[in-house]
Scaffold this motif. Structure first.
Motif, PDB file in Angstrom:
ATOM      1  N   UNK A  77      57.781  23.191  13.574  1.00 47.06           N
ATOM      2  CA  UNK A  77      58.842  22.879  12.629  1.00 47.06           C
ATOM      3  C   UNK A  77      60.105  23.718  12.796  1.00 47.06           C
ATOM      4  N   UNK A  78      60.002  24.983  13.084  1.00 48.90           N
ATOM      5  CA  UNK A  78      61.151  25.886  13.044  1.00 48.90           C
ATOM      6  C   UNK A  78      61.597  26.282  14.441  1.00 48.90           C
ATOM      7  N   UNK A 119      50.387  28.084  20.401  1.00 46.98           N
ATOM      8  CA  UNK A 119      51.416  27.040  20.419  1.00 46.98           C
ATOM      9  C   UNK A 119      50.743  25.678  20.491  1.00 46.98           C
ATOM     10  N   UNK A 120      51.303  24.704  19.755  1.00 42.28           N
ATOM     11  CA  UNK A 120      50.720  23.368  19.817  1.00 42.28           C
ATOM     12  C   UNK A 120      50.932  22.755  21.192  1.00 42.28           C
ATOM     13  N   UNK A 121      50.095  21.801  21.523  1.00 47.73           N
ATOM     14  CA  UNK A 121      50.196  21.139  22.824  1.00 47.73           C
ATOM     15  C   UNK A 121      51.583  20.546  23.037  1.00 47.73           C
ATOM     16  N   UNK A 122      52.224  20.087  21.968  1.00 39.33           N
ATOM     17  CA  UNK A 122      53.558  19.488  22.074  1.00 39.33           C
ATOM     18  C   UNK A 122      54.596  20.471  22.623  1.00 39.33           C
ATOM     19  N   UNK A 123      54.337  21.771  22.512  1.00 44.37           N
ATOM     20  CA  UNK A 123      55.270  22.779  23.023  1.00 44.37           C
ATOM     21  C   UNK A 123      54.842  23.345  24.371  1.00 44.37           C
ATOM     22  N   UNK A 124      53.872  22.708  25.010  1.00 41.74           N
ATOM     23  CA  UNK A 124      53.426  23.190  26.312  1.00 41.74           C
ATOM     24  C   UNK A 124      54.586  23.310  27.294  1.00 41.74           C
ATOM     25  N   UNK A 125      55.344  22.257  27.465  1.00 43.00           N
ATOM     26  CA  UNK A 125      56.405  22.265  28.482  1.00 43.00           C
ATOM     27  C   UNK A 125      57.483  23.312  28.199  1.00 43.00           C
ATOM     28  N   UNK A 159      56.038  26.871  28.911  1.00 39.14           N
ATOM     29  CA  UNK A 159      55.111  27.021  30.037  1.00 39.14           C
ATOM     30  C   UNK A 159      55.246  28.368  30.737  1.00 39.14           C
ATOM     31  N   UNK A 160      56.456  28.855  30.946  1.00 43.56           N
ATOM     32  CA  UNK A 160      56.604  30.150  31.624  1.00 43.56           C
ATOM     33  C   UNK A 160      56.091  31.290  30.757  1.00 43.56           C
ATOM     34  N   UNK A 161      56.419  31.252  29.474  1.00 50.84           N
ATOM     35  CA  UNK A 161      55.937  32.285  28.559  1.00 50.84           C
ATOM     36  C   UNK A 161      54.413  32.226  28.451  1.00 50.84           C
ATOM     37  N   UNK A 162      53.883  31.026  28.365  1.00 53.44           N
ATOM     38  CA  UNK A 162      52.440  30.856  28.294  1.00 53.44           C
ATOM     39  C   UNK A 162      51.755  31.411  29.538  1.00 53.44           C
ATOM     40  N   UNK A 174      46.431  29.638  23.254  1.00 48.73           N
ATOM     41  CA  UNK A 174      45.601  28.747  22.450  1.00 48.73           C
ATOM     42  C   UNK A 174      46.512  27.835  21.640  1.00 48.73           C
ATOM     43  N   UNK A 175      45.901  26.867  20.986  1.00 51.37           N
ATOM     44  CA  UNK A 175      46.693  25.907  20.210  1.00 51.37           C
ATOM     45  C   UNK A 175      46.599  26.104  18.704  1.00 51.37           C
ATOM     46  N   UNK A 176      45.610  26.875  18.240  1.00 49.23           N
ATOM     47  CA  UNK A 176      45.419  27.020  16.789  1.00 49.23           C
ATOM     48  C   UNK A 176      45.122  28.471  16.416  1.00 49.23           C
ATOM     49  N   UNK A 177      45.333  28.761  15.150  1.00 50.14           N
ATOM     50  CA  UNK A 177      44.977  30.071  14.604  1.00 50.14           C
ATOM     51  C   UNK A 177      43.472  30.302  14.734  1.00 50.14           C
TER      52      UNK A 177
END
Length: 146
Positions: free
Chosen positions: A88-89, A112-118, A121-124, A131-134
């Motif tokens: 959201x933010x 980060x959610x899967x939608x923010x993968x791209x 990607x470098x930071x990940x 991971x995708x969830x808390x």
């Protein structure tokens, strides 16, 4: 062994409380620190300390100096950083904190959610774990103590 974990990420949702409550339930030996989550105090700390500033830019600069000092001190004392990116933010501060953790060679869990993968990607790729969830981050924390 007790860990200090810096929780970087947006301050508008209750993700920190969710994680800390679940850690307490599991009785993991973890202390949490993080940015000032009182948004008004964070925005106004420069004027609280230095007095009224001449304009909004000067107010932001004064607050940023104090907030950056706080972040640097707490992050340097941390054993691990967890950085959460939500959908959201806009989260420039989260990106800055995650990058600072990498520069300080602090272990980093990136949420980060899967939608923010791209876009992340470098930071990940530089994080120790992504991971995708808390709940997934919680499982990583619990595994450390097994």
């Amino acid at each position: 062994m007790k860990l200090t974990v810096y929780l970087a990420g947006e301050i508008h949702t209750a993700w920190r409380e969710e994680l800390t409550d679940k850690v307490r339930t599991l009785d993991l030996p973890i202390d949490f620190v993080g940015p000032m989550t009182d948004h008004d105090k964070s925005d106004n700390i420069g004027e609280i300390v230095l007095g009224e500033q001449v304009d909004a830019i000067a107010k932001d600069e004064a607050a940023s100096q104090i907030n950056n000092l706080r972040t640097q001190l707490l992050m340097k004392k941390s054993d691990l950083v967890i950085a959460l990116f939500g959908e959201k933010y806009k989260q420039w501060n989260t990106a800055m904190d995650a990058s600072a953790a990498i520069s300080l060679q602090k272990p980093l869990i990136l949420i980060r959610p899967q939608a923010l993968h791209h876009p992340l990607k470098e930071l990940s790729n530089k994080a120790n774990v992504t991971v995708e969830t808390v709940n997934q981050a919680l499982k990583v924390l619990a595994y450390v103590f097994e």
